[in-house]
Design a protein around this motif. Structure first.
Motif, PDB file in Angstrom:
ATOM      1  N   PRO A   1      21.596 -23.271  29.367  1.00 36.66           N
ATOM      2  CA  PRO A   1      20.615 -23.088  28.295  1.00 36.66           C
ATOM      3  C   PRO A   1      20.727 -21.690  27.686  1.00 36.66           C
ATOM      4  N   SER A   2      20.415 -21.605  26.411  1.00 34.96           N
ATOM      5  CA  SER A   2      20.480 -20.313  25.729  1.00 34.96           C
ATOM      6  C   SER A   2      19.188 -19.534  25.926  1.00 34.96           C
ATOM      7  N   ILE A   3      19.252 -18.266  25.603  1.00 36.66           N
ATOM      8  CA  ILE A   3      18.065 -17.411  25.703  1.00 36.66           C
ATOM      9  C   ILE A   3      16.965 -17.905  24.757  1.00 36.66           C
ATOM     10  N   TRP A   4      17.344 -18.588  23.693  1.00 35.52           N
ATOM     11  CA  TRP A   4      16.358 -19.089  22.739  1.00 35.52           C
ATOM     12  C   TRP A   4      15.676 -20.354  23.244  1.00 35.52           C
ATOM     13  N   ALA A   5      16.255 -20.993  24.251  1.00 31.17           N
ATOM     14  CA  ALA A   5      15.669 -22.204  24.820  1.00 31.17           C
ATOM     15  C   ALA A   5      14.522 -21.899  25.784  1.00 31.17           C
ATOM     16  N   GLN A   6      14.533 -20.710  26.363  1.00 29.96           N
ATOM     17  CA  GLN A   6      13.547 -20.410  27.403  1.00 29.96           C
ATOM     18  C   GLN A   6      12.107 -20.653  26.954  1.00 29.96           C
ATOM     19  N   PRO A   7      11.631 -20.081  25.843  1.00 29.20           N
ATOM     20  CA  PRO A   7      10.229 -20.325  25.475  1.00 29.20           C
ATOM     21  C   PRO A   7       9.964 -21.799  25.132  1.00 29.20           C
ATOM     22  N   VAL A   8      10.946 -22.468  24.567  1.00 30.17           N
ATOM     23  CA  VAL A   8      10.785 -23.883  24.217  1.00 30.17           C
ATOM     24  C   VAL A   8      10.673 -24.723  25.491  1.00 30.17           C
ATOM     25  N   LEU A   9      11.590 -24.503  26.434  1.00 28.43           N
ATOM     26  CA  LEU A   9      11.555 -25.261  27.684  1.00 28.43           C
ATOM     27  C   LEU A   9      10.282 -24.986  28.482  1.00 28.43           C
ATOM     28  N   GLU A  10       9.860 -23.730  28.515  1.00 24.26           N
ATOM     29  CA  GLU A  10       8.631 -23.403  29.240  1.00 24.26           C
ATOM     30  C   GLU A  10       7.416 -24.056  28.582  1.00 24.26           C
TER      31      GLU A  10
ATOM     32  N   ARG B   1      18.287 -17.654  35.176  1.00 25.39           N
ATOM     33  CA  ARG B   1      18.665 -16.873  34.001  1.00 25.39           C
ATOM     34  C   ARG B   1      18.958 -17.807  32.840  1.00 25.39           C
ATOM     35  N   TYR B   2      18.963 -17.220  31.657  1.00 25.42           N
ATOM     36  CA  TYR B   2      19.344 -17.898  30.417  1.00 25.42           C
ATOM     37  C   TYR B   2      20.473 -17.081  29.804  1.00 25.42           C
ATOM     38  N   TYR B   3      21.256 -17.699  28.928  1.00 27.14           N
ATOM     39  CA  TYR B   3      22.480 -17.076  28.457  1.00 27.14           C
ATOM     40  C   TYR B   3      22.583 -17.047  26.938  1.00 27.14           C
ATOM     41  N   ASN B   4      23.296 -16.043  26.463  1.00 26.93           N
ATOM     42  CA  ASN B   4      23.828 -16.055  25.103  1.00 26.93           C
ATOM     43  C   ASN B   4      25.337 -15.849  25.233  1.00 26.93           C
ATOM     44  N   ARG B   5      26.023 -15.823  24.114  1.00 25.48           N
ATOM     45  CA  ARG B   5      27.476 -15.694  24.145  1.00 25.48           C
ATOM     46  C   ARG B   5      27.911 -14.433  24.893  1.00 25.48           C
TER      47      ARG B   5
ATOM     48  N   ASN C   1      21.453 -24.565  23.610  1.00 29.37           N
ATOM     49  CA  ASN C   1      22.394 -24.617  24.728  1.00 29.37           C
ATOM     50  C   ASN C   1      23.722 -23.980  24.355  1.00 29.37           C
ATOM     51  N   ASN C   2      24.423 -23.532  25.380  1.00 26.14           N
ATOM     52  CA  ASN C   2      25.761 -22.962  25.257  1.00 26.14           C
ATOM     53  C   ASN C   2      26.771 -23.938  25.841  1.00 26.14           C
TER      54      ASN C   2
END
Length: 170
Positions: free
Chosen positions: A102-111, A130-134, A160-161
């Motif tokens: 999952p990307s760092i932008w997904a964290q607030p959405v998933l939570e 953790r969450y990821y970006n490129r 997602n990545n």
């Protein structure tokens, strides 16, 4: 599928309780091995599953696999470095690691979806380490774990990545 050569030996880390990905591609690969703490030990044609908690070592020989997949798994692993070293060990030179995280932008959405709307498993989201970006993927996979041939793209509206890397030859 374009990242998984025909007749390859494939290891799916975190295959889930039914190893559905491996079963779906079984016609394309030579053999597939799935490991997960949720799966029972079984064989389905050229697919083998083994119950395993990822701690230190993978129970496979050096240079055994052409491809290792980790689909929505790396974010759940406590010690990212250890599992990436093990993947390096079990991959053949030039072999590929194919992963999604999952990307760092997904964290607030998933939570929000887990804790407020309750349509995503709270336990699953709470287990994310953790969450990821490129850039974070590049640091983890290329700079720290010494993989080559970094390929990355976002999917599902940047939630997602998708990433592939290769074990160095020589």
């Amino acid at each position: 599928m374009p990242h998984i050569p025909a007749q390859s030996m494939l290891l799916d880390i975190g295959c889930g309780h039914s190893a559905s990905f491996l079963k779906a591609i079984s016609h394309h690969i030579k053999e597939g091995f799935g490991v997960d703490f949720k799966v029972k030990e079984a064989q389905f044609g050229n697919i083998f599953t083994r119950q395993l908690r990822l701690h230190d070592q993978l129970p496979f020989e050096d240079n055994q696999f052409d491809v290792v997949t980790m689909l929505a798994v790396l974010e759940h692993i406590e010690n990212e470095s250890s599992i990436l070293q093990e993947i390096q060990r079990v991959l053949k030179p030039g072999g590929a690691l194919v992963l999604t995280v999952p990307s760092i932008w997904a964290q607030p959405v998933l939570e929000f979806l887990a804790y407020k709307v309750k349509i995503v498993s709270e336990a699953e989201i709470r287990d994310h380490k953790r969450y990821y970006n490129r850039d974070r993927l590049y640091r983890s996979l290329v700079e720290k774990a010494s993989f080559d041939d970094f390929y990355h793209q976002y999917f599902q509206l940047w939630m997602n990545n998708f990433c592939t890397v290769a074990k160095r030859i020589g």
